[in-house]
Design a protein around this motif. Structure first.
Motif, PDB file in Angstrom:
ATOM      1  N   ALA A 183       6.707   3.546   0.330  1.00  0.00           N
ATOM      2  CA  ALA A 183       8.033   3.877   0.845  1.00  0.00           C
ATOM      3  C   ALA A 183       8.699   4.945  -0.001  1.00  0.00           C
ATOM      4  O   ALA A 183       9.473   5.762   0.494  1.00  0.00           O
ATOM      5  N   GLU A 184       8.376   4.992  -1.298  1.00  0.00           N
ATOM      6  CA  GLU A 184       9.002   5.938  -2.208  1.00  0.00           C
ATOM      7  C   GLU A 184       8.299   7.286  -2.219  1.00  0.00           C
ATOM      8  O   GLU A 184       8.943   8.332  -2.178  1.00  0.00           O
ATOM      9  N   GLN A 185       6.966   7.253  -2.244  1.00  0.00           N
ATOM     10  CA  GLN A 185       6.206   8.489  -2.411  1.00  0.00           C
ATOM     11  C   GLN A 185       5.595   9.001  -1.122  1.00  0.00           C
ATOM     12  O   GLN A 185       5.289  10.189  -1.008  1.00  0.00           O
ATOM     13  N   GLY A 186       5.408   8.142  -0.142  1.00  0.00           N
ATOM     14  CA  GLY A 186       4.782   8.561   1.107  1.00  0.00           C
ATOM     15  C   GLY A 186       3.305   8.869   0.907  1.00  0.00           C
ATOM     16  O   GLY A 186       2.661   8.416  -0.031  1.00  0.00           O
ATOM     17  N   GLY A 187       2.762   9.680   1.844  1.00  0.00           N
ATOM     18  CA  GLY A 187       1.350  10.053   1.736  1.00  0.00           C
ATOM     19  C   GLY A 187       0.417   8.964   2.193  1.00  0.00           C
ATOM     20  O   GLY A 187       0.835   7.879   2.620  1.00  0.00           O
ATOM     21  N   SER A 188      -0.872   9.253   2.102  1.00  0.00           N
ATOM     22  CA  SER A 188      -1.902   8.289   2.482  1.00  0.00           C
ATOM     23  C   SER A 188      -2.361   7.521   1.260  1.00  0.00           C
ATOM     24  O   SER A 188      -2.398   8.059   0.154  1.00  0.00           O
ATOM     25  N   THR A 189      -2.729   6.276   1.486  1.00  0.00           N
ATOM     26  CA  THR A 189      -3.185   5.409   0.407  1.00  0.00           C
ATOM     27  C   THR A 189      -4.448   4.692   0.852  1.00  0.00           C
ATOM     28  O   THR A 189      -4.515   4.169   1.958  1.00  0.00           O
TER      29      THR A 189
ATOM     30  N   ASN B 256      12.359  11.692  12.266  1.00  0.00           N
ATOM     31  CA  ASN B 256      13.451  12.488  11.698  1.00  0.00           C
ATOM     32  C   ASN B 256      13.353  12.506  10.180  1.00  0.00           C
ATOM     33  O   ASN B 256      14.347  12.368   9.465  1.00  0.00           O
ATOM     34  N   ASP B 257      12.098  12.640   9.720  1.00  0.00           N
ATOM     35  CA  ASP B 257      11.806  12.722   8.286  1.00  0.00           C
ATOM     36  C   ASP B 257      12.159  11.451   7.534  1.00  0.00           C
ATOM     37  O   ASP B 257      12.288  11.476   6.302  1.00  0.00           O
ATOM     38  N   LYS B 258      12.310  10.346   8.235  1.00  0.00           N
ATOM     39  CA  LYS B 258      12.592   9.074   7.583  1.00  0.00           C
ATOM     40  C   LYS B 258      11.478   8.086   7.910  1.00  0.00           C
ATOM     41  O   LYS B 258      11.057   7.978   9.060  1.00  0.00           O
ATOM     42  N   PRO B 259      10.963   7.339   6.894  1.00  0.00           N
ATOM     43  CA  PRO B 259       9.909   6.357   7.164  1.00  0.00           C
ATOM     44  C   PRO B 259      10.446   5.182   7.963  1.00  0.00           C
ATOM     45  O   PRO B 259      11.513   4.633   7.649  1.00  0.00           O
TER      46      PRO B 259
END
Length: 995
Positions: free
Chosen positions: A439-445, A471-474
């Motif tokens: 939630a903080e860093q985003g990206g794939s894990t 809208n650029d929000k997770p």
């Protein structure tokens, strides 16, 4: 300039030519009328010639202006003929005026003026012809007028010049007006043509764009529609569209409805290039290519015959480019006759190429859109039916969507449940940490997680998840989970297997079906002296020094192809290493259909094992033969002792004049050689002991020269290259003599009946370890200075198989051979701490090089070490003990000849008894070792009990070292080996009694 303007200009020029033709005809008629008027008043001959010349020139001028004749466009010829006509008309003044009266002179002048006036209009637009005609016509009369030098004629001459000037001015003005009129007409016609062409192009564009908009089929059908519309506007033209293939190197037929199918098939798939016809060159250069005549253009050299077969004579091609300027294909226009394009043609071909580009890109975008929709449908089906678990959950962990695999593993109620309900408790914190981080860093894990299915079974999942953004929000997390439980178990097993393979001290390699290495463990790299990476891709056949296709390769391939294992032994030389012997086992790895797709090759280094086995086998063989040889030598030496002793005694008792004395000497010599043979039998195993003394090898060979030369064939020459300053070696002379005799005998038999040469070479050399490794019996030898003897012949030579076995006992290539000569020679050399090197090739001869270490001591030249004195006499009694009567008799005779008294005993018991009774007078005991009842060792013990100072000389068929091992040091007074000569016995006795 377009075609219509060109046609208009050609029409104007045709009109001018017709005016000139009319003027010429009229001038001929006027000339005829003038000639008729002058005929009675002047000379008729010049007048006739003048008229004929003018008629001929007029006919030639008419012919030069006729468009049907080939030289009608030769402007230089027209100018020459016109000038000649002007000269002919001008020549009439000086020819006829002098003979005419003033009235007829005026007639001639008026005719000339009329001719000039009429030509000024007729030649309008052709100034070069006007000047060529009028200037000669007026200048010649002018010259004649001035030549008369009268006031009237001078006035006429001036008027003539003014007339020439005024005609030139008016003619140039008329010509300029005509040119302006022609230019105006051309401009007007060009504007009209351009307007019509533009309207035509717009109409064609609208039709093609309408076809593109309405089209919903494949690209080729649309391109066919475009080419047909273009062809309908240009009768006699054949349109073609070729498309560049995916490689960008070949053209494929897009549409060519009016061209023959055979032609379309011929150009389909042709490679583009700088000389690939109009279309291939245009696509290669990305520029327009205009070929007006295929028959002569070099671009069509490779396609000219095919084009001629289909009656194609001209081809204009334009590249079809996309929005980025990249070539998509070509648009081409063909004609059945050579043709040069007009500006309208160029504009048309550019427009059609641009429209074709739109059509191609439009169709391809439609195809891409349809493919995208199909892809989305297929992707949705793949997600739903994927063997992986595909899901999404909100940021709180509640699952909001899941595919069939998820519901199958975790129950149909998985949607709406929280992911914490399926995760094992010990990894709950891990999941919370991952969620916070995502939630903080985003990206794939990508991570691994242990979960429990609906039945409570644990599974290890590999999860790849990423955030869903709006809208650029997770807003949620989507992921793909793969069950890797079995993979993990397999990986653990594979790790264990890999560790076991790497830990193995045997070479393990995995090969492909063709025998090339795909994996090699460290033991393989160590065995073959390559790194594991270097071994990858190497042929397994090459590692052993063979090649793919040799006998071993075929045998292995045959076994593997049959699904069977192959096992065998082979040798090779690793890089920078010694010969290595391996035991190889190759097994097939097959698929479910029984097809071999890989092989596993296990190699075990058995070099040391083979060597140990060979040494053990050789040792056992030599021990067995040594026992046999010892028994034979003992019994044979007893016989030889009697023969040699009797012969020696008989020779001593004969005068030199007795004829039988030389024969006794030969008996003694043969007996000695037989004794040497016994020693050879004991020595061939390498364990024999020799009578070692410093020996000069060169001198030894020289001493044997007579014996060697009489033993070889007459057709063979012996060559000596002996080093006189050769260092001494520690050797048994008899044994080294036997080596020399064996070598020369083998060389003699190898040469046979042909003429040949045997060479003896001696010398010294420093031998290092590398050189010793190439010799036989190199195991325990040290580096250093060695004396060498090289025996060479140019006989039949040996092959590799013979060389490998030549030192084996009982191996022989001779019909009557015993197979002991070479093995005994090797034993002798081994016993002397030497080595042998052999060079041989079939048909090229053989060279034996014997290496012997140099001696640390030197003998003084001329010294006699034997210590034999023929005048020496002994005193006292000698007890002779031997179970062989002949030996007792010979020994007794030898001793009595030396001055001793003798007592004989047949065994040890009798000897002990005799010594008890006569011990006071017995000065020496000659004791045999091997006897019945009591042997020599037991007898000696009893004698020592009687007299500790008793002097005993031990006599045996074995050598001193072997027999001496059975007795304590210093207990014997001496030793003599059977058979022995009187001199040898005297030497031992003197030494024993002196000590």
């Amino acid at each position: 300039m377009d075609e219509q303007a060109m046609n208009d200009k050609m029409g104007i020029m045709a009109t001018v030519n017709r005016q000139m033709s009319t003027s010429i005809v009229v001038s001929v008629l006027i000339a005829a009328m003038l000639a008729a008027a002058l005929w009675p008043h002047t000379a008729t001959a010049p007048l006739a010639w003048w008229l004929v010349s003018l008629c001929v020139l007029s006919l030639l001028r008419l012919a030069s202006l006729s468009p049907q004749l080939p030289f009608s466009r030769n402007r230089h010829l027209q100018a020459i003929l016109t000038a000649a006509a002007g000269v002919t008309w001008g020549a009439s003044a000086p020819l006829f005026l002098p003979t005419l009266d003033p009235h007829h002179q005026m007639l001639v002048i008026l005719v000339l003026i009329g001719i000039v006036a009429s030509s000024s209009n007729a030649y309008a637009g052709r100034m070069e012809l006007f000047y060529a005609f009028t200037l000669p016509l007026l200048i010649l009369p002018c010259i004649w007028f001035f030549a008369q030098n009268t006031e009237v004629y001078m006035t006429l001459g001036g008027m003539d010049l003014l007339y020439i000037l005024s005609l030139s001015i008016f003619a140039r003005r008329n010509t300029r007006l005509l040119q302006l009129s022609m230019a105006k007409n051309e401009q007007l016609e060009t504007e009209i043509g351009q307007r019509e062409a533009h309207e035509y192009t717009l109409g064609l564009q609208r039709a093609i764009l309408d076809a593109i908009a309405r089209h919903s089929g494949n690209l080729n059908a649309l391109l066919t529609t475009i080419t047909q519309q273009v062809e309908s506007e240009r009768p006699g033209m054949f349109a073609s569209v070729l498309l560049l293939d995916e490689t960008g190197k070949r053209l494929q037929t897009g549409a060519a409805p009016s061209l023959p199918d055979a032609w379309n098939a011929a150009v389909d798939g042709e490679e583009i290039g700088p000389n690939a016809g109009s279309c291939g060159t245009a696509a290669f250069l990305n520029e327009r290519v205009i070929v007006t005549d295929i028959a002569i253009d070099p671009l069509w050299e490779s396609y000219r015959e095919a084009a001629r077969a289909f009656n194609l004579s001209a081809c204009w091609s334009e590249p079809v480019r996309d929005a980025a300027g990249e070539v998509l294909g070509t648009f081409a226009m063909y004609y059945n006759e050579p043709r040069c394009p007009t500006k309208t043609d160029i504009d048309l071909i550019e427009n059609i190429a641009s429209l074709t580009s739109i059509a191609i890109e439009n169709c391809r975008k439609k195809d891409q859109l349809a493919a995208s929709r199909q892809h989305e449908s297929e992707l949705a089906a793949m997600v739903e039916h994927s063997s992986d678990m595909i899901y999404a959950h909100d940021l709180g962990g509640t699952i909001i969507t899941a595919n069939t695999t998820c519901t199958r593993n975790f129950g149909g109620d998985i949607i709406g449940r929280n992911i914490n309900t399926i995760i094992v408790p010990e990894e709950a914190e891990k999941v919370r940490s991952m969620m916070a981080q995502k939630a903080e860093q985003g990206g794939s894990t990508v991570y691994e997680l242990t979960v429990m299915d609906s039945e409570g079974n644990r599974h290890i999942l590999e999860i790849n998840s990423n955030l869903i953004l709006r809208n650029d929000k997770p807003v949620a997390v989507q992921g793909v989970a793969r069950d890797i439980t079995r993979r993990k178990q397999a990986e653990a097993m594979m790790t264990l297997l890999e560790q076991a393979i790497h830990a193995s001290d045997e070479s393990i390699m995995i090969l492909d079906a063709q025998g090339r290495i795909e994996f090699a463990n460290p033991a393989a790299a160590s065995l073959y002296k390559y790194s594991a990476i270097e071994l990858i891709g190497t042929s397994i056949a090459r590692l052993r020094g063979g090649y793919e296709g040799d006998d071993t390769y075929r045998a292995i391939v045959s076994a593997i192809a049959s699904g069977e294992n192959w096992a065998g032994e082979m040798s090779f030389h690793p890089a920078g290493g010694l010969k290595t012997v391996i035991a190889r086992r190759v097994s097939p790895i097959m698929d479910e259909m029984g097809h071999v797709h890989h092989q596993i090759c296990i190699d075990r280094d058995i070099t040391a094992e083979k060597k140990q086995n060979e040494q053990l086998e050789h040792t056992q063989r030599l021990e067995s033969l040594g026992i046999l040889a010892g028994g034979i030598a003992h019994d044979f030496n007893n016989l030889l002792t009697a023969i040699m002793g009797n012969a020696a005694i008989a020779e001593r008792k004969m005068d030199n004049s007795v004829s039988a004395k030389p024969y006794l000497a030969r008996i003694e010599e043969s007996s000695q050689r037989a004794a040497d043979l016994c020693k050879q039998m004991l020595a061939y195993s390498g364990k024999g002991r020799f009578i070692v003394k410093p020996v000069n090898l060169s001198h030894l060979i020289e001493e044997m020269t007579r014996l060697m030369e009489v033993s070889i064939e007459k057709n063979i020459v012996i060559r000596y290259e002996l080093n006189d300053q050769l260092p001494l070696i520690d050797a048994d002379r008899a044994q080294i003599q036997q080596v020399i005799l064996n070598l020369i005998t083998n060389a003699n038999e190898a040469i046979g009946e042909k003429r040949g040469m045997i060479s003896f070479v001696t010398g010294t050399m420093h031998v290092d370890r590398a050189y010793l490794e190439s010799t036989i019996n190199n195991d325990t030898l040290s580096e250093g200075e060695y004396v060498y003897m090289e025996v060479s012949d140019n006989g039949c030579g040996m092959n590799a198989a013979t060389m490998e076995k030549m030192f084996d006992p009982f191996f022989t290539t001779k019909f009557t051979g015993r197979g002991l000569g070479m093995s005994a020679m090797l034993g002798i050399i081994r016993g002397h701490h030497g080595a042998i090197r052999v060079y041989s090739e079939p048909g090229q001869g053989t060279t034996f090089k014997v290496l012997l270490p140099t001696s640390s001591c030197q003998l003084v030249p001329g010294q006699n070490p034997s210590g034999v004195d023929p005048d020496w006499q002994g005193r006292g009694t000698v007890l002779v003990v031997d179970d062989e009567a002949t030996i007792r008799e010979v020994a007794t005779a030898m001793l009595e000849e030396m001055g001793f008294d003798t007592i004989s005993a047949t065994d040890g018991e009798e000897a002990v008894d005799l010594y008890r009774r006569h011990g006071q007078k017995i000065v020496l005991v000659l004791l045999d070792l091997t006897m019945p009842k009591m042997d020599g060792k037991a007898c000696l013990a009893e004698l020592l009990c009687i007299n500790p100072d008793v002097k005993v000389i031990l006599s045996s068929g074995y050598n001193e070292e072997e027999t001496g091992e059975q007795f304590a040091f210093g207990i014997l007074a001496g030793f003599i080996q059977k058979p022995y000569s009187p001199e040898a016995l005297q030497q031992v006795i003197r030494h024993s009694l002196t000590d």
